[in-house]
Design a protein around this motif. Structure first.
Motif, PDB file in Angstrom:
ATOM      1  N   VAL A 174       0.834  -1.208   0.000  1.00 20.83           N
ATOM      2  CA  VAL A 174       0.000   0.000   0.000  1.00 20.83           C
ATOM      3  C   VAL A 174       0.866   1.255   0.000  1.00 20.83           C
ATOM      4  O   VAL A 174       0.580   2.218  -0.731  1.00 20.83           O
ATOM      5  N   ARG A 175       1.904   1.275   0.801  1.00 26.52           N
ATOM      6  CA  ARG A 175       2.824   2.419   0.823  1.00 26.52           C
ATOM      7  C   ARG A 175       3.376   2.668  -0.579  1.00 26.52           C
ATOM      8  O   ARG A 175       3.474   3.819  -1.021  1.00 26.52           O
ATOM      9  N   ARG A 176       3.736   1.616  -1.290  1.00 28.40           N
ATOM     10  CA  ARG A 176       4.289   1.744  -2.639  1.00 28.40           C
ATOM     11  C   ARG A 176       3.227   2.174  -3.645  1.00 28.40           C
ATOM     12  O   ARG A 176       3.473   3.059  -4.475  1.00 28.40           O
ATOM     13  N   LEU A 177       2.046   1.579  -3.599  1.00 26.90           N
ATOM     14  CA  LEU A 177       0.989   1.950  -4.540  1.00 26.90           C
ATOM     15  C   LEU A 177       0.603   3.416  -4.405  1.00 26.90           C
ATOM     16  O   LEU A 177       0.318   4.091  -5.398  1.00 26.90           O
ATOM     17  N   LEU A 178       0.608   3.917  -3.177  1.00 30.28           N
ATOM     18  CA  LEU A 178       0.195   5.301  -2.920  1.00 30.28           C
ATOM     19  C   LEU A 178       1.338   6.304  -3.055  1.00 30.28           C
ATOM     20  O   LEU A 178       1.114   7.511  -3.032  1.00 30.28           O
ATOM     21  N   GLY A 179       2.576   5.800  -3.172  1.00 34.08           N
ATOM     22  CA  GLY A 179       3.714   6.691  -3.356  1.00 34.08           C
ATOM     23  C   GLY A 179       4.137   7.422  -2.101  1.00 34.08           C
ATOM     24  O   GLY A 179       4.539   8.586  -2.155  1.00 34.08           O
ATOM     25  N   LEU A 180       4.096   6.722  -0.965  1.00 32.03           N
ATOM     26  CA  LEU A 180       4.443   7.354   0.314  1.00 32.03           C
ATOM     27  C   LEU A 180       5.915   7.184   0.694  1.00 32.03           C
ATOM     28  O   LEU A 180       6.302   7.534   1.806  1.00 32.03           O
ATOM     29  N   GLU A 181       6.726   6.667  -0.207  1.00 32.88           N
ATOM     30  CA  GLU A 181       8.118   6.358   0.140  1.00 32.88           C
ATOM     31  C   GLU A 181       8.904   7.565   0.637  1.00 32.88           C
ATOM     32  O   GLU A 181       9.739   7.443   1.537  1.00 32.88           O
ATOM     33  N   ASP A 182       8.652   8.735   0.054  1.00 33.55           N
ATOM     34  CA  ASP A 182       9.439   9.923   0.413  1.00 33.55           C
ATOM     35  C   ASP A 182       8.972  10.577   1.712  1.00 33.55           C
ATOM     36  O   ASP A 182       9.682  11.418   2.263  1.00 33.55           O
TER      37      ASP A 182
ATOM     38  N   THR B  91      -3.164   0.340   7.062  1.00 33.83           N
ATOM     39  CA  THR B  91      -3.252   0.536   5.617  1.00 33.83           C
ATOM     40  C   THR B  91      -4.478   1.364   5.238  1.00 33.83           C
ATOM     41  O   THR B  91      -4.432   2.122   4.265  1.00 33.83           O
ATOM     42  N   LEU B  92      -5.557   1.223   5.987  1.00 30.78           N
ATOM     43  CA  LEU B  92      -6.720   2.075   5.727  1.00 30.78           C
ATOM     44  C   LEU B  92      -6.366   3.541   5.950  1.00 30.78           C
ATOM     45  O   LEU B  92      -6.789   4.426   5.189  1.00 30.78           O
ATOM     46  N   ASP B  93      -5.585   3.812   6.983  1.00 27.88           N
ATOM     47  CA  ASP B  93      -5.175   5.194   7.249  1.00 27.88           C
ATOM     48  C   ASP B  93      -4.198   5.705   6.196  1.00 27.88           C
ATOM     49  O   ASP B  93      -4.214   6.900   5.868  1.00 27.88           O
ATOM     50  N   PHE B  94      -3.364   4.840   5.644  1.00 25.09           N
ATOM     51  CA  PHE B  94      -2.510   5.270   4.535  1.00 25.09           C
ATOM     52  C   PHE B  94      -3.383   5.820   3.400  1.00 25.09           C
ATOM     53  O   PHE B  94      -3.040   6.810   2.758  1.00 25.09           O
TER      54      PHE B  94
ATOM     55  N   THR C  60      -8.398  -2.636  -4.851  1.00 25.41           N
ATOM     56  CA  THR C  60      -8.784  -2.043  -3.579  1.00 25.41           C
ATOM     57  C   THR C  60      -7.998  -2.713  -2.460  1.00 25.41           C
ATOM     58  O   THR C  60      -7.243  -3.672  -2.677  1.00 25.41           O
ATOM     59  N   GLU C  61      -8.220  -2.217  -1.269  1.00 26.75           N
ATOM     60  CA  GLU C  61      -7.619  -2.786  -0.062  1.00 26.75           C
ATOM     61  C   GLU C  61      -7.875  -4.295   0.023  1.00 26.75           C
ATOM     62  O   GLU C  61      -7.028  -5.047   0.495  1.00 26.75           O
ATOM     63  N   ALA C  62      -9.031  -4.738  -0.449  1.00 26.17           N
ATOM     64  CA  ALA C  62      -9.372  -6.160  -0.375  1.00 26.17           C
ATOM     65  C   ALA C  62      -8.393  -7.016  -1.157  1.00 26.17           C
ATOM     66  O   ALA C  62      -8.008  -8.110  -0.710  1.00 26.17           O
TER      67      ALA C  62
END
Length: 353
Positions: free
Chosen positions: A60-68, A139-142, A223-225
């Motif tokens: 999820v972190r990768r799909l959303l681009g939160l790495e930075d 992951t929901l909060d991400f 989706t998250e599922a």
């Protein structure tokens, strides 16, 4: 995932987590009890690639681009009865947190922390203490609380219009499949195992039928599922089929479910976060109560993950109106020796349909 001895008459997962949340309350809004503010660069996500619950957060972190904005520390695949450790890092110390084991961050939050030392965990870097290890909420909060930091083109993994259906599917997948394989593997009596086995394969048959006519579990895109189911499927033939005695059939012997798993595997964010060596090392080496010798099997052959899946004919688009993520950061790439489908850029080498 936690450590220790699991075998008991009927396996029950300890779900008493540190339930604080990192939330976006907007400018000038006060945080409630147990709430921490979303801040770029403040927190560190601690994971182990072997752990399916942690693997969810990596995806999820990768799909959303939160790495930075949310750094990531990676523990090794094995641990002792005390803690997951940063044995992959130089000197065995996490370079950001400055600690050799994640237990130290739990102890800073609560001296004498009485429950399992689990990953994933999010650590507040300034204080060095764990904020939360509630993997389901994490992951929901991400998706919902970190929106201001999502990459351009990030998918909506928890769309409001589909949340009720996603939550229903997730509940069944969690109880019967994600946790169901553990109930099989750690059953301490024949009757407990028989019950867990029947429940698991009843659910897998339901999923196989559901996915015969739809590309994704809910809606027309990821989706998250899908994230929650994938991490169990990725470990099924390598670990759960033999090690956990989930052996009515292999994943590769299902029709729709196996094609669905291959479709996800070749989608950026899924196969390129899968480390088959770490997965097998963890389960077979750590669970000595059910594998006393600690021998790690050489198989199975993972070549089939790139076989054509043909799922495009069902319609849908993995990222909806968005776009796929680019290559993972260099320091976060799965070793190609651990997943032969990962190339030097960190992506699955080819997508053959």
């Amino acid at each position: 995932m936690t450590q220790g001895s699991y075998v008991e008459p009927s396996y029950e997962r300890d779900t008493r987590y540190l339930g604080d949340r990192i939330v976006d309350r907007g400018p000038g809004s006060a945080m409630g009890e147990g709430e921490w503010p979303v801040e770029a660069g403040r927190y560190r996500l601690v994971v182990a690639r072997a752990c399916p619950w942690a693997n969810r957060t990596i995806i999820v972190r990768r799909l959303l681009g939160l790495e930075d904005v949310l750094s990531m520390g990676i523990c090794g695949p094995t641990h002792d009865a005390d803690s997951w450790t940063f044995d992959l890092d130089p000197g065995g110390v996490d370079p950001v947190l400055g600690i050799p084991r994640i237990k130290d961050a739990y102890e800073r939050r609560q001296p004498g922390y009485p429950r399992g030392i689990t990953v994933p965990a999010i650590v507040d870097v300034p204080t060095g203490q764990v904020v939360t290890n509630d993997f389901a909420q994490m992951t929901l909060d991400f998706s919902t609380q970190w929106r201001a930091h999502h990459r351009e083109g990030a998918p909506d993994l928890y769309p409001e219009a589909l949340r009720e259906e996603i939550d229903l599917v997730n509940r069944r997948v969690y109880t019967e499949v994600n946790n169901g394989v553990y109930r099989c593997g750690f059953a301490g009596t024949q009757s407990a195992y028989d019950d867990a086995y029947e429940r698991l394969f009843t659910a897998l048959d339901w999923l196989d039928e559901r996915l015969t006519t739809r590309r994704y579990l809910v809606g027309e895109s990821l989706t998250e599922a899908d994230v929650r189911l994938f991490t169990t499927l990725a470990r099924f033939d390598a670990v759960y089929h033999g090690h956990f005695k989930c052996n009515r059939q292999k994943l590769s012997e299902f029709d729709a479910l196996w094609a669905y798993a291959r479709d996800l595997f070749t989608t950026p964010g899924f196969g390129d976060t899968t480390d088959f060596v770490h997965i097998k090392s963890h389960y077979y080496e750590v669970h000595r109560d059910i594998n006393p010798t600690g021998i790690v099997p050489a198989g199975p052959d993972v070549a089939g993950w790139l076989e054509p899946h043909g799922r495009e004919s069902l319609g849908g688009n993995p990222f909806g109106d968005g776009t796929p993520p680019g290559p993972p950061p260099e320091g976060e790439r799965v070793d190609p020796a651990h997943n032969p489908h990962v190339g030097p850029d960190g992506l699955v080498r080819s997508v053959r349909g």
